[in-house]
Each structure stands twice: as C-alpha cells, then as structure tokens.
Write a protein that holds these residues in place. Structure first.
Motif, PDB file in Angstrom:
ATOM      1  N   GLU A  87       0.811  -1.216   0.000  1.00  0.00           N
ATOM      2  CA  GLU A  87       0.000   0.000   0.000  1.00  0.00           C
ATOM      3  C   GLU A  87       0.846   1.268   0.000  1.00  0.00           C
ATOM      4  OE1 GLU A  87      -0.021  -1.381   4.417  1.00  0.00           O
ATOM      5  OE2 GLU A  87       0.147  -2.289   2.445  1.00  0.00           O
ATOM      6  N   TYR A  88       2.155   1.136   0.245  1.00  0.00           N
ATOM      7  CA  TYR A  88       3.059   2.286   0.240  1.00  0.00           C
ATOM      8  C   TYR A  88       3.990   2.309  -0.978  1.00  0.00           C
ATOM      9  CZ  TYR A  88       1.564   2.784   5.078  1.00  0.00           C
ATOM     10  OH  TYR A  88       0.810   2.932   6.219  1.00  0.00           O
ATOM     11  N   HIS A  89       3.914   1.312  -1.823  1.00  0.00           N
ATOM     12  CA  HIS A  89       4.822   1.232  -2.959  1.00  0.00           C
ATOM     13  C   HIS A  89       4.709   2.429  -3.895  1.00  0.00           C
ATOM     14  CE1 HIS A  89       5.516  -3.412  -2.674  1.00  0.00           C
ATOM     15  NE2 HIS A  89       5.889  -2.762  -1.596  1.00  0.00           N
ATOM     16  N   ASP A  90       3.525   2.999  -4.019  1.00  0.00           N
ATOM     17  CA  ASP A  90       3.344   4.141  -4.904  1.00  0.00           C
ATOM     18  C   ASP A  90       4.116   5.373  -4.445  1.00  0.00           C
ATOM     19  OD1 ASP A  90       1.325   4.179  -2.730  1.00  0.00           O
ATOM     20  OD2 ASP A  90       0.658   6.039  -3.674  1.00  0.00           O
ATOM     21  N   LEU A  91       4.511   5.403  -3.180  1.00  0.00           N
ATOM     22  CA  LEU A  91       5.238   6.548  -2.645  1.00  0.00           C
ATOM     23  C   LEU A  91       6.737   6.512  -2.954  1.00  0.00           C
ATOM     24  CD1 LEU A  91       3.692   6.819   0.930  1.00  0.00           C
ATOM     25  CD2 LEU A  91       3.269   8.326  -1.014  1.00  0.00           C
ATOM     26  N   VAL A  92       7.239   5.352  -3.321  1.00  0.00           N
ATOM     27  CA  VAL A  92       8.683   5.179  -3.471  1.00  0.00           C
ATOM     28  C   VAL A  92       9.208   5.921  -4.702  1.00  0.00           C
ATOM     29  CG1 VAL A  92      10.549   3.493  -3.753  1.00  0.00           C
ATOM     30  CG2 VAL A  92       8.610   2.978  -2.254  1.00  0.00           C
ATOM     31  N   HIS A  93      10.259   6.664  -4.488  1.00  0.00           N
ATOM     32  CA  HIS A  93      10.925   7.406  -5.564  1.00  0.00           C
ATOM     33  C   HIS A  93      11.417   6.421  -6.625  1.00  0.00           C
ATOM     34  CE1 HIS A  93      14.001   9.838  -7.539  1.00  0.00           C
ATOM     35  NE2 HIS A  93      13.357  10.903  -7.059  1.00  0.00           N
ATOM     36  N   PRO A  94      11.329   6.778  -7.907  1.00  0.00           N
ATOM     37  CA  PRO A  94      11.747   5.863  -8.974  1.00  0.00           C
ATOM     38  C   PRO A  94      13.168   5.317  -8.808  1.00  0.00           C
ATOM     39  CG  PRO A  94      10.615   7.755  -9.912  1.00  0.00           C
ATOM     40  CD  PRO A  94      10.766   8.027  -8.433  1.00  0.00           C
ATOM     41  N   ASP A  95      14.075   6.106  -8.264  1.00  0.00           N
ATOM     42  CA  ASP A  95      15.455   5.663  -8.085  1.00  0.00           C
ATOM     43  C   ASP A  95      15.599   4.541  -7.056  1.00  0.00           C
ATOM     44  OD1 ASP A  95      16.118   7.642  -9.889  1.00  0.00           O
ATOM     45  OD2 ASP A  95      17.003   8.989  -8.399  1.00  0.00           O
ATOM     46  N   PHE A  96      14.568   4.308  -6.236  1.00  0.00           N
ATOM     47  CA  PHE A  96      14.643   3.312  -5.172  1.00  0.00           C
ATOM     48  C   PHE A  96      13.731   2.112  -5.403  1.00  0.00           C
ATOM     49  CE2 PHE A  96      16.517   6.993  -3.406  1.00  0.00           C
ATOM     50  CZ  PHE A  96      17.435   6.543  -2.479  1.00  0.00           C
ATOM     51  N   LYS A  99      15.581  -1.258  -6.025  1.00  0.00           N
ATOM     52  CA  LYS A  99      16.285  -1.679  -4.814  1.00  0.00           C
ATOM     53  C   LYS A  99      15.343  -2.390  -3.837  1.00  0.00           C
ATOM     54  CE  LYS A  99      19.488   2.144  -5.181  1.00  0.00           C
ATOM     55  NZ  LYS A  99      19.871   3.458  -4.687  1.00  0.00           N
ATOM     56  N   LEU A 100      14.067  -2.000  -3.878  1.00  0.00           N
ATOM     57  CA  LEU A 100      13.071  -2.579  -2.985  1.00  0.00           C
ATOM     58  C   LEU A 100      12.297  -3.712  -3.650  1.00  0.00           C
ATOM     59  CD1 LEU A 100      11.619   0.579  -1.232  1.00  0.00           C
ATOM     60  CD2 LEU A 100      13.499  -0.868  -0.494  1.00  0.00           C
ATOM     61  N   GLY A 101      12.642  -4.007  -4.900  1.00  0.00           N
ATOM     62  CA  GLY A 101      11.960  -5.074  -5.606  1.00  0.00           C
ATOM     63  C   GLY A 101      10.559  -4.696  -6.049  1.00  0.00           C
ATOM     64  N   ILE A 102      10.352  -3.404  -6.276  1.00  0.00           N
ATOM     65  CA  ILE A 102       9.038  -2.905  -6.691  1.00  0.00           C
ATOM     66  C   ILE A 102       9.043  -2.711  -8.195  1.00  0.00           C
ATOM     67  CG2 ILE A 102       7.414  -0.989  -6.501  1.00  0.00           C
ATOM     68  CD1 ILE A 102       8.592  -0.494  -3.675  1.00  0.00           C
ATOM     69  N   GLU A 103       8.044  -3.296  -8.846  1.00  0.00           N
ATOM     70  CA  GLU A 103       7.903  -3.141 -10.290  1.00  0.00           C
ATOM     71  C   GLU A 103       7.442  -1.727 -10.606  1.00  0.00           C
ATOM     72  OE1 GLU A 103       8.673  -5.572 -12.513  1.00  0.00           O
ATOM     73  OE2 GLU A 103       9.294  -6.790 -10.801  1.00  0.00           O
ATOM     74  N   ASN A 104       7.861  -1.222 -11.741  1.00  0.00           N
ATOM     75  CA  ASN A 104       7.444   0.129 -12.144  1.00  0.00           C
ATOM     76  C   ASN A 104       6.064   0.131 -12.605  1.00  0.00           C
ATOM     77  OD1 ASN A 104       9.871   1.402 -11.568  1.00  0.00           O
ATOM     78  ND2 ASN A 104      10.741   0.715 -13.484  1.00  0.00           N
TER      79      ASN A 104
END
Length: 104
Positions: A87-96, A99-104
């Motif tokens: 639920e917080y993945h949308d907040l992550v800066h593209p550069d990170f 590193k967190l294993g979040i798909e764009n």
C-alpha cells in the motif's frame, strides 16, 4: 503501549520522535525537491515490542503522502517496512523502486 504513541515532528532536528521514560525513538528525515529521505531510525530497547518503530514509519509515510512527496528510504528499517507493505509502494521514488523489488 496500548495506545498509539504520540509522534512529534521535531523540525529543528529533522526527525519524528516518540518519548517514553526519558528515552527517545526517532526517524530522521531530510526534505528535498519533491521528495523526503529517511536515512536513519533509532528505537531504544525500552520501546522494543511496542510498535513504536512501525508507528514512526507509518507517520513518515503519511507525512509524505499528504505533501505529495516521493520517498527515498535509505534507512534499512524504512526500506524493509515498505517492501512488506504494498500500500506504500506508490510513494517510493523511482530511483529506489528496483532496490526494494518494486515493479514500475
């Protein structure tokens, strides 16, 4: 702690804080253009098992969301929390994101 801890925004020190029995747990932050960096979190032993660390992260992420800031979680505690909570993945800066294993 049975109730949610009171979190204070100590702007002079650039950190969110919780005080208990003369000790302080905190999450440092640094504001950048359109982003907030979370470089360091400290939770003293007196706070362990009381949900204080998670409360600090949630507060920091709510702060970011309210101000439309992207999050740069350089602190491993913040990064680990975000990785486990989509639920917080949308907040992550593209550069990170990678590193967190979040798909764009």
């Amino acid at each position: 702690m049975t109730d949610a801890p009171e979190i204070i925004d100590n702007r002079a020190a650039n950190r969110f804080e919780v005080h208990l029995g003369g000790e302080t747990a905190f999450a440092e932050y640094r504001l950048e253009e359109g982003a907030i960096v979370f470089p360091h979190t400290v939770v003293p032993p007196a706070f362990e098992g009381k949900g204080v660390g998670g409360a600090l992260v949630k507060h920091g992420l709510a702060y970011a969301r309210e101000r439309h800031l992207k999050v740069k979680p350089t602190c491993s505690f913040f990064a680990g929390y975000i990785s486990k909570h989509p639920e917080y993945h949308d907040l992550v800066h593209p550069d990170f994101r990678s590193k967190l294993g979040i798909e764009n």
